[in-house]
Design an enzyme around this catalytic site. Sequence first.
Site, PDB file in Angstrom:
ATOM      1  N   GLU A 266     -51.452 -23.246 -14.535  1.00  0.00           N
ATOM      2  CA  GLU A 266     -51.246 -23.827 -13.202  1.00  0.00           C
ATOM      3  C   GLU A 266     -50.372 -25.071 -13.215  1.00  0.00           C
ATOM      4  O   GLU A 266     -49.748 -25.408 -12.214  1.00  0.00           O
ATOM      5  CB  GLU A 266     -52.608 -24.156 -12.562  1.00  0.00           C
TER       6      GLU A 266
ATOM      7  N   ASP B 230     -59.283 -28.708 -14.064  1.00  0.00           N
ATOM      8  CA  ASP B 230     -58.696 -27.396 -14.347  1.00  0.00           C
ATOM      9  C   ASP B 230     -59.773 -26.453 -14.883  1.00  0.00           C
ATOM     10  O   ASP B 230     -60.110 -26.479 -16.066  1.00  0.00           O
ATOM     11  CB  ASP B 230     -57.563 -27.565 -15.379  1.00  0.00           C
TER      12      ASP B 230
ATOM     13  N   LYS C 227     -48.181 -34.427 -13.904  1.00  0.00           N
ATOM     14  CA  LYS C 227     -49.133 -33.362 -13.551  1.00  0.00           C
ATOM     15  C   LYS C 227     -50.471 -33.994 -13.158  1.00  0.00           C
ATOM     16  O   LYS C 227     -51.061 -34.747 -13.930  1.00  0.00           O
ATOM     17  CB  LYS C 227     -49.332 -32.412 -14.739  1.00  0.00           C
TER      18      LYS C 227
ATOM     19  N   ASP D 257     -54.575 -19.838 -15.073  1.00  0.00           N
ATOM     20  CA  ASP D 257     -54.801 -21.031 -15.899  1.00  0.00           C
ATOM     21  C   ASP D 257     -53.482 -21.694 -16.308  1.00  0.00           C
ATOM     22  O   ASP D 257     -53.485 -22.809 -16.823  1.00  0.00           O
ATOM     23  CB  ASP D 257     -55.623 -20.654 -17.135  1.00  0.00           C
TER      24      ASP D 257
ATOM     25  N   LYS E 204     -61.655 -20.569 -17.600  1.00  0.00           N
ATOM     26  CA  LYS E 204     -61.744 -21.061 -18.982  1.00  0.00           C
ATOM     27  C   LYS E 204     -63.150 -20.861 -19.521  1.00  0.00           C
ATOM     28  O   LYS E 204     -64.116 -20.828 -18.748  1.00  0.00           O
ATOM     29  CB  LYS E 204     -61.431 -22.572 -19.005  1.00  0.00           C
TER      30      LYS E 204
ATOM     31  N   ARG F 239     -47.521 -25.733 -14.655  1.00  0.00           N
ATOM     32  CA  ARG F 239     -46.101 -25.456 -14.405  1.00  0.00           C
ATOM     33  C   ARG F 239     -45.865 -25.099 -12.938  1.00  0.00           C
ATOM     34  O   ARG F 239     -44.772 -25.289 -12.420  1.00  0.00           O
ATOM     35  CB  ARG F 239     -45.626 -24.343 -15.352  1.00  0.00           C
TER      36      ARG F 239
HETATM   37  N1  BES Z   1     -54.513 -27.964 -18.867  1.00  0.00           N
HETATM   38  C1  BES Z   1     -54.285 -26.837 -19.687  1.00  0.00           C
HETATM   39  C2  BES Z   1     -53.675 -27.189 -21.028  1.00  0.00           C
HETATM   40  C3  BES Z   1     -54.633 -27.770 -22.042  1.00  0.00           C
HETATM   41  C4  BES Z   1     -55.555 -26.971 -22.672  1.00  0.00           C
HETATM   42  C5  BES Z   1     -54.530 -29.090 -22.381  1.00  0.00           C
HETATM   43  C6  BES Z   1     -56.388 -27.509 -23.625  1.00  0.00           C
HETATM   44  C7  BES Z   1     -55.359 -29.616 -23.361  1.00  0.00           C
HETATM   45  C8  BES Z   1     -56.289 -28.833 -23.971  1.00  0.00           C
HETATM   46  C9  BES Z   1     -53.301 -25.876 -18.995  1.00  0.00           C
HETATM   47  O1  BES Z   1     -53.396 -25.826 -17.618  1.00  0.00           O
HETATM   48  C10 BES Z   1     -53.629 -24.514 -19.491  1.00  0.00           C
HETATM   49  O2  BES Z   1     -54.693 -24.048 -19.229  1.00  0.00           O
HETATM   50  N2  BES Z   1     -52.696 -23.899 -20.203  1.00  0.00           N
HETATM   51  C11 BES Z   1     -52.897 -22.624 -20.759  1.00  0.00           C
HETATM   52  C12 BES Z   1     -51.641 -21.828 -20.588  1.00  0.00           C
HETATM   53  C13 BES Z   1     -51.796 -20.376 -20.940  1.00  0.00           C
HETATM   54  C14 BES Z   1     -52.650 -19.686 -19.921  1.00  0.00           C
HETATM   55  C15 BES Z   1     -50.435 -19.756 -20.998  1.00  0.00           C
HETATM   56  C16 BES Z   1     -53.244 -22.797 -22.233  1.00  0.00           C
HETATM   57  O3  BES Z   1     -52.667 -23.667 -22.882  1.00  0.00           O
HETATM   58  O4  BES Z   1     -54.131 -22.100 -22.713  1.00  0.00           O
HETATM   59 ZN    ZN Z   2     -54.077 -27.524 -16.721  1.00  0.00          ZN
HETATM   60 MN    MN Z   3     -54.859 -24.459 -16.939  1.00  0.00          MN
END
Ligand code: BES
Ligand code: ZN
Ligand code: MN
Length: 506
Positions: A341, A262, A257, A339, A269, A343
Site C-alpha cells: 500500500e 498497516d 509515507k 499489503d 499480515k 507505493r
Molecule cells: N510497511 C510494509 C513494509 C515493512 C514490512 C516494513 C516489515 C518493515 C517491516 C509494507 O507496506 C509492506 O507490507 N510491504 C510488503 C510488500 C509486498 C506485499 C510486495 C512487504 O514488504 O512484505
Molecule cells: Zn506499509
Molecule cells: Mn503493507
Amino acid sequence: MNFELKTLDLAGAASAHCDVLLLPVAQTGIEALKAGTGTLPGLLASALEHGDFSAEAGKQLHLYQSSGVEARRVLLLGVGQGSVRELRDAIQGAAPYLKAEGVRHAVLCLSALPAVQEAHIAHAVQSLHDACYQYQLTKSKAKPLTLGKLTLAVPDKAAVATAFAQGQAIALGQQLAKEWGNRPANHATPTDLAKAAQTLAQAPQMSCKIHGPKDVAKLGMHAFMAVAQGSKEPLQFIELHYQGAGKAQAPVVLVGKGITFDTGGISLKPAAAMDEMKFDMCGAASVLGVFQALAELQPQINVVGLIPACENMPDGGAVKPGDVITSMDGQTIEILNTDAEGRLVLCDALSYAKRFAPSTLIDIATLTGACVIALGGVRSGLYASCDTLAQELQQAGEAAQDLCWRMPLDEDYAEGLKSNFADMGNVAGRAAGSITAAKFLQRFVGDARWAHLDIAGTAWKEGKAKGATGRPVGLLVQYLLGQQAVAPEAKPGPKKAGSKKTAAKK
Ligand code: BES
Ligand code: ZN
Ligand code: MN
C-alpha cells in the site's frame, strides 16, 4: 530541557556545580592529560596507573564525591581514538547516569579530548538528547526525568556555536520524529498528524494546508483513496511549506509515507509483530522532524513537505486483490496485494509534487520488508535517478552518521510489474522486493531529480529496545543545509542581514 554551551577547561569542569560530570577521554589524549596538573588529570592518572580505567572505547569508571571535584558523581568515559562515533556510543552508554533519579544538572566536558571538531559537537548534542529521551504519552505512571539542565563544556564556545545550534535543531527534529513514530496508532491518527503539522506551521516562514477526503477525491488521488477506503479513520493529505529563500527558487520536495497502521488490508499480515506496523508512518514523522529542524535553523532554502496519511485496514469497503484503480496522473494499477500500500499512497503524492517543479524530489518510506533483509538496521536503502544526487545524499548520511546505501534501478527490474488487466500491477514477485517497489515509484516521478529512501530497516528498533530511531532526519537536514550553500541566494551578496527572522507568520 535547559541546554547550554559553556567554555570550561578541566579546572573549570572540576569546579562546576552539578550532579554528574561526564568526562570522555581518548587514547591519543592521555599523555597530555597525565602531564597536566589539577584534580581531574590527577584522578585520571591514578585510575590509569591502578588499571581501574583505560581510554579504550566503551570503558567507564564511576567516581563518587572525589575531593577537589564539585560534581557529586564523575563518570570517566573511554572513547578510543576519539572519533565521532566512539563519542556517540560513549554518551549512549552513559544514559543510565543521566536518567538516574536525583540527577538535576549534568555536564559533558569535551575539554579533555585532543581534537574536537564541529561534528563532535553536533553529535554530542544529539546523543545527549537521545540519551534523555523517554516515551511517556501512554504510560499512566510515567516519571519525568529529574534532569533539567545540561551543560556542554568545551575549550572555546565561540568556535563551535554553529555546530551546537545545528546539533540542537537536528536533535529536536529527531525527537519529534521518534515521538510520533512511537505513539500507538490510536494516538497517532492521520488527523493527529495533520494537527502536528499545523502546530509546526506556526513557526516563521512556514505554512500548512490540510487536504481532507473531499479535497483528495477532487484531486483524483484514487490510488491513495483505495488504501484508505477500508478504514473508519478519514485520510489526510498534509502539505507543509517552508520558505527561507526567494519565491523564484525551486523547492526541495520531501514526501513521507504516512500509513498510521498497516494491517496489510485484505492481504492481511500475520499477527506476530503486527504491532510494529504502527511505525509505518515513520517516513511522515521524519518529514515533520525535518520541518521542526528548519523552524529552528531558518536556512535560506525552500522546502515542501507532503504526507499522504491513512490507515491500511480490511473491512467491507476495503479494496480487494484484483481491483484496478486509476492514479492521479491517469495510470491504471491492478492491486494484486493490498499489503503493498505504501507505493499506492506515495505514487499520488509524487504526482502532486510535480506541481512545485522541485529542484529535487525525495520520498522517505518504510516501504518493504525486503529492504530489511537486504540492509538490516544499519543503512537505509537509497535509490536515485541521478548520480550526483545519490552522492550528495550518501555524503550527507556519512556526515550525519545516518547511513544509506545506493541500490540499482535497472529497467529489467520492472519486468514483473506487468499486468494483463492494467498498466501495471502493484507487486512483482518475491525477488528484489525493495528494488521493484522503487521501480513502481519511478513511474510517477517523470524526469524529476528524484531519490527514494527505503527506511523499513532503520526507522525503528525491535526487541527490548523497541522504538523509533528518528532516522533519517539527520541525513535529510544535513543534505538540506548543504543545499543552502549551493543555492544562488546563499552566495555572498546583497542578502539583507537579519531578513530571515522577520518574515511574516502565515
Ligand atoms: N510497511 C510494509 C513494509 C515493512 C514490512 C516494513 C516489515 C518493515 C517491516 C509494507 O507496506 C509492506 O507490507 N510491504 C510488503 C510488500 C509486498 C506485499 C510486495 C512487504 O514488504 O512484505
Ligand atoms: Zn506499509
Ligand atoms: Mn503493507
